[in-house]
Design a protein around this motif. Structure first.
Motif, PDB file in Angstrom:
ATOM      1  N   SER A 308       0.849  -1.190   0.000  1.00  0.00           N
ATOM      2  CA  SER A 308       0.000   0.000   0.000  1.00  0.00           C
ATOM      3  C   SER A 308       0.885   1.240   0.000  1.00  0.00           C
ATOM      4  N   GLY A 312      -2.069   4.034   2.442  1.00  0.00           N
ATOM      5  CA  GLY A 312      -3.183   3.101   2.248  1.00  0.00           C
ATOM      6  C   GLY A 312      -4.152   3.527   1.175  1.00  0.00           C
ATOM      7  N   THR A 314      -3.619   3.852  -2.029  1.00  0.00           N
ATOM      8  CA  THR A 314      -3.388   3.135  -3.280  1.00  0.00           C
ATOM      9  C   THR A 314      -2.758   1.789  -2.981  1.00  0.00           C
ATOM     10  N   ARG A 315      -3.222   0.794  -3.696  1.00  0.00           N
ATOM     11  CA  ARG A 315      -2.624  -0.536  -3.548  1.00  0.00           C
ATOM     12  C   ARG A 315      -2.059  -0.985  -4.883  1.00  0.00           C
TER      13      ARG A 315
END
Lengths: 380, 538
Positions: A308, A312, A314-315
């Motif tokens: 991530s 968190g 964007t993964r």
């Protein structure tokens, strides 16, 4: 040996359109792989080429001869187009030798050495000549089917998923035997498959058939590195797609500033890199993006790492060599090797949203996917 | 289904893909459609003609003709016998199947063959044997005895096949859930046999409705014997047609019910996969009594017909009562006539069946399915109805065909078309369409494909069908009796003529020759064509 030209080919079964205007040119002697999900119309394309079915419109030209077109339909036996079916379709009442020489003139059929040399051309021992087809393994049956198709010196050979019924170990060996036999014969060949690694490894050119039209035709490297749209990128291999902005040949996204492979108009884009382009470093690096490892799926030779970015928001999935796999929870820095692709964004894309139609088709394909598809068709 | 079908090929499940099933927009060649339409029209011709004849009777007359003691007696006789025979065949057939397939009965393999063998004996030969044994059998009981011994294999075969196909794991599960062997049979095995049993019983009912010779020899009155009597006394006409329509309706009810059951049965068998062989039940102290019961069953169904024919063969002295004493030339001529008509009938039936079979396997569509169903109707039309319709039809409109060999062969072809069609269909269905396409792509035209691919691959299956039809025609009595050209004598008509005048010894050589042809052909079916001979029993 002949070149193949297809223009505006359409075909539907009842109200359902299968092919919606396919254009394709294959140069003489080439091995062209046609990649498509099940239901994309690839088998129908082969059946139109071989003459088992009639096109609604469009034209097919082999070696300059119009074999299908407006008010033209040359019968299958007069086209000189060889066909290797998915299940091989060897004649069960004939020996291997009699199968191989089946399409030859009567005098040539009696020549024992002809059958043996044909068998050897596909890498099978001459001693197989007197065997019955069912005494051969699946891969050997496919090679006999190819030898049989090549025997009458066709202008074009069509291979309809010839390896899909084989198990993994046989598949690779049979692919190599088929590729070298085709190369030796120098026959123009069209290989249809739903397996992208098969298409990429065997085809000199790969054409992707999507919803009845040709989405892209290119050399394997170009197709993989520069797919024409995001949907195709996800169908041919795995893709990491991130929102970004393109300016002057550089895309800025959560992964930092990446040079673009192709010129892209400035503006909002979707940035595409392949998971194996992403490198994970345990130490901070210039231009690297900080990330946290969420999960690791270990495959042995490599591993798929979900990380991530941006706290968190964007993964991203990266693919790393197996011995470099980090531990979940580890702090890493991401950098990207090579160039990225960017696709202008028409509407905002939700990362965790529904997969696209093609991506769904891909997850469904493979032997199981094919089977369920058939079962559904049977029930209708 | 079949194991290699005599051509040495491991059976392969052919999974047609959505496209491989064929171009649904493609049209079959016009001559195929024409030939299939012709076959369907031929089957419908006698049925429709009989209905049209019957329709010429006014409503009031029709009611008067149908509501009278004679019809009532026929209905009671016929339906009573059909019901009783279905039940006795069901009990004996199921018991025999379970004993042969699932118990430690001594000599199971031999019994398995012997239990199916009565099908090779024409019912009127059994009838002849029993009548010549005792006059006391000329009643309901005698008719039931003859019909049961002739037709119980129609239940035995499908039930035995179903038992072989059952997954023993289900029974083991039931046992582990606390069910004893008997309750396990009733609650788990029986429900799974239901469709096979019901289908077999309906076939027994249908064949009992259609049978003529056996009842005529027993002087037991049913619809078929009454129709024959009316024809002989010149009373045939619209009134006969009316009776015939009643019979046709009864037959079609059985036929449709059977087709429906068979459709379900096929469905239920899908995806059975590989199974273990069921463990055999121990009969214990009942083992040898059961063995003796089986000996008695085979004695009654095979021993009596074969034994009585053998007995009368040795009674030369009494031949004096015969209308014409059997001589070698007479025997020879009758044998040649039976074999000749058998071959002609089998050829004609296959010629009618081939285009229909090709259409249904290669160009399935609603219309083709309809044509196929019409062809199967022939199974539910009694020979006597076809014969009587053809007599009226040719006398009225096609005089030159009346009592011609050609008309008789056409009648045979219609009557046995369903058997030919089943074989042709099963044989063609085993040839994947991909093989034909492979041959086309290798440069073969349609005729070459038929000769080099279809003929060798369908040969065993179609040969089995031809043999089957040959046996049926060579031993056929009803249509032969009514339609044969004057002076033509077949083995069946000679047995009939002699037995009718109680010249049992004179009938014996003809009966023996018939049994010889029938048993030899059946043996050929089982050994040469193997499983391809029994497409329905997979």
């Amino acid at each position: 040996m002949a070149d193949l030209r297809i223009a505006g080919l359409t075909k539907s079964f009842g109200a359902a359109p299968i092919l919606r205007g396919v254009d394709l040119v294959a140069p003489s002697g080439a091995l062209l792989a046609v990649l498509g999900a099940s239901g994309s119309g690839k088998t129908t394309l082969l059946r139109l080429l071989s003459g088992f079915e009639r096109a609604e419109s469009g034209a097919i030209e082999i070696d300059g001869q119009l074999v299908a077109g407006p008010r033209v339909h040359i019968a299958p036996e007069k086209r000189r187009v060889g066909y290797v079916a998915q299940e091989g379709s060897l004649f069960p009442h004939l020996s291997v030798a009699a199968n191989v020489v089946f399409g030859l003139a009567h005098a040539q059929r009696r020549d024992r050495f002809k059958a043996e040399s044909l068998l050897e051309s596909v890498g099978l021992p001459a001693s197989y000549a007197s065997r019955a087809p069912h005494e051969l393994s699946g891969g050997e049956q496919q090679r006999v089917a190819l030898a049989r198709a090549l025997a009458p010196a066709p202008r074009l050979v069509l291979l309809d998923e010839p390896f899909s019924a084989l198990d993994a170990s046989l598949r690779i060996e049979t692919r190599q035997a088929v590729a070298s036999a085709l190369a030796a014969a120098g026959t123009t060949a069209l290989l249809v498959t739903h397996d992208q690694s098969e298409a990429l490894s065997m085809g000199q050119q790969v054409a992707v058939l999507r919803d009845g039209v040709l989405a892209q035709i290119a050399a394997p490297q170009i197709l993989y590195r520069q797919p024409v749209d995001a949907d195709l990128a996800q169908f041919v291999g795995e893709a990491v797609l991130l929102p970004g902005v393109a300016t002057g040949g550089v895309a800025t996204s959560a992964l930092g500033r990446l040079p673009l492979a192709l010129a892209t108009p400035d503006g909002a884009v979707e940035v595409m890199v392949r998971p194996e382009q992403i490198r994970l470093e345990s130490q901070i690096n210039i231009g690297a993006a900080q990330a946290q490892v969420l999960a690791v799926t270990y495959f042995g030779q490599d591993a798929s790492v979900l990380v991530s970015l941006e706290g968190g928001a964007t993964r991203v999935t990266a693919r790393v060599a197996g011995h470099n796999a980090p531990q979940p929870g580890a702090e890493v820095w991401l950098s990207v090797e090579g160039v990225a692709m960017a696709y202008p964004r028409i509407r905002p894309r939700v990362e965790t949203g529904e997969p696209t139609a093609l991506a769904k088709a891909k997850s469904r394909s493979g032997p199981d996917g094919e089977f369920t598809q058939h079962v559904k068709e049977e029930q209708i | 289904m079949s194991e290699a079908a005599g051509i040495g090929i491991a059976p392969r499940v052919w999974e047609p893909g959505p496209q491989a099933r064929g171009d649904r927009t493609a049209r079959p060649p016009a001559f195929l459609i024409g030939a299939a339409l012709f076959a369907a029209a031929l089957v419908l011709l006698p049925i429709l003609f009989t209905i049209v004849q019957a329709a010429s009777v006014s409503m009031g007359d029709a009611v008067e003709l149908l509501v009278r003691p004679l019809v009532g007696r026929l209905l009671v006789n016929t339906i009573g016998l059909v019901a009783a025979a279905s039940i006795t065949c069901a009990v004996i057939g199921t018991a025999a199947a379970w004993l042969v397939e699932r118990t430690d009965l001594p000599g199971r393999k031999v019994w398995a063959v012997l239990a199916a063998a009565p099908l090779a004996i024409p019912p009127f030969i059994s009838s002849y044997a029993w009548v010549s044994l005792s006059n006391g059998l000329q009643d309901f009981g005698g008719a039931l005895l003859v019909v049961t011994s002739a037709y119980y294999p129609l239940v035995y075969l499908p039930v035995a096949a179903a038992l072989r196909g059952l997954d023993p794991a289900l029974e083991e599960t039931a046992r582990s859930l606390g069910q004893g062997p008997w309750r396990c049979f009733v609650r788990v095995v029986m429900p799974q046999l239901r469709l096979a049993l019901l289908g077999g019983m309906l076939l027994v009912a249908l064949d009992t409705l259609i049978e003529f010779g056996a009842f005529a020899l027993l002087r037991f009155h049913t619809f078929t014997t009454e129709l024959y009597a009316q024809y002989r006394t010149g009373l045939d006409g619209p009134e006969s047609s009316l009776l015939a329509v009643v019979l046709i309706v009864l037959c079609l009810v059985c036929l449709f019910a059977e087709l429906k059951v068979r459709g379900h049965a096929r469905y239920a068998r899908v995806g059975s996969g590989a199974r273990r062989v069921a463990r055999l039940s121990r009969l214990g102290r009942a083992r040898w009594p059961t063995f003796l019961a089986f000996v008695a069953l085979i004695g009654a169904t095979l021993g009596v017909p074969l034994g009585m024919v053998g007995y009368w063969l040795l009674q030369h002295a009494q031949a004096a009562t015969a209308p014409s004493a059997p001589s070698l030339p007479l025997l020879f001529n009758a044998t040649i006539a039976s074999i000749g008509y058998g071959l002609a009938g089998a050829t004609a039936a296959l010629m009618l069946a081939a285009p229909l079979g090709y259409l249904t396997t290669r160009y399935p569509s609603r219309w083709v399915v309809l044509l196929e169903r019409i062809a199967y109707l022939a199974q539910g039309v009694p020979g006597i109805v076809v014969a009587l319709a053809f007599i009226s039809l040719t006398v009225q409109t096609m005089r030159p065909l009346y009592q011609s060999a050609a008309l008789l062969v056409i009648a045979y072809a219609i009557l046995f078309l369903p058997f030919a069609l089943v074989s042709v269909r099963a044989a063609l269905a085993q040839v994947p369409r991909g093989l034909e396409e492979a041959a086309r792509s290798l440069g073969l035209g349609p005729i070459e494909v038929a000769g080099r691919v279809l003929a060798p691959l369908t040969g065993p299956g179609i040969g089995a069908g031809a043999t089957l039809v040959f046996v049926f025609v060579a031993t056929e009595l009803t249509a032969t009796l009514l339609l044969a050209p004057i002076g033509t004598r077949t083995l069946a008509t000679e047995v009939w003529a002699n037995t009718s005048s109680l010249a049992f010894a004179a009938a014996a050589p003809y009966a023996a020759l018939m049994l010889l042809i029938s048993l030899l052909s059946t043996w050929l079916l089982a050994h040469r064509f193997g499983a391809a001979a029994f497409p329905g029993q997979g």
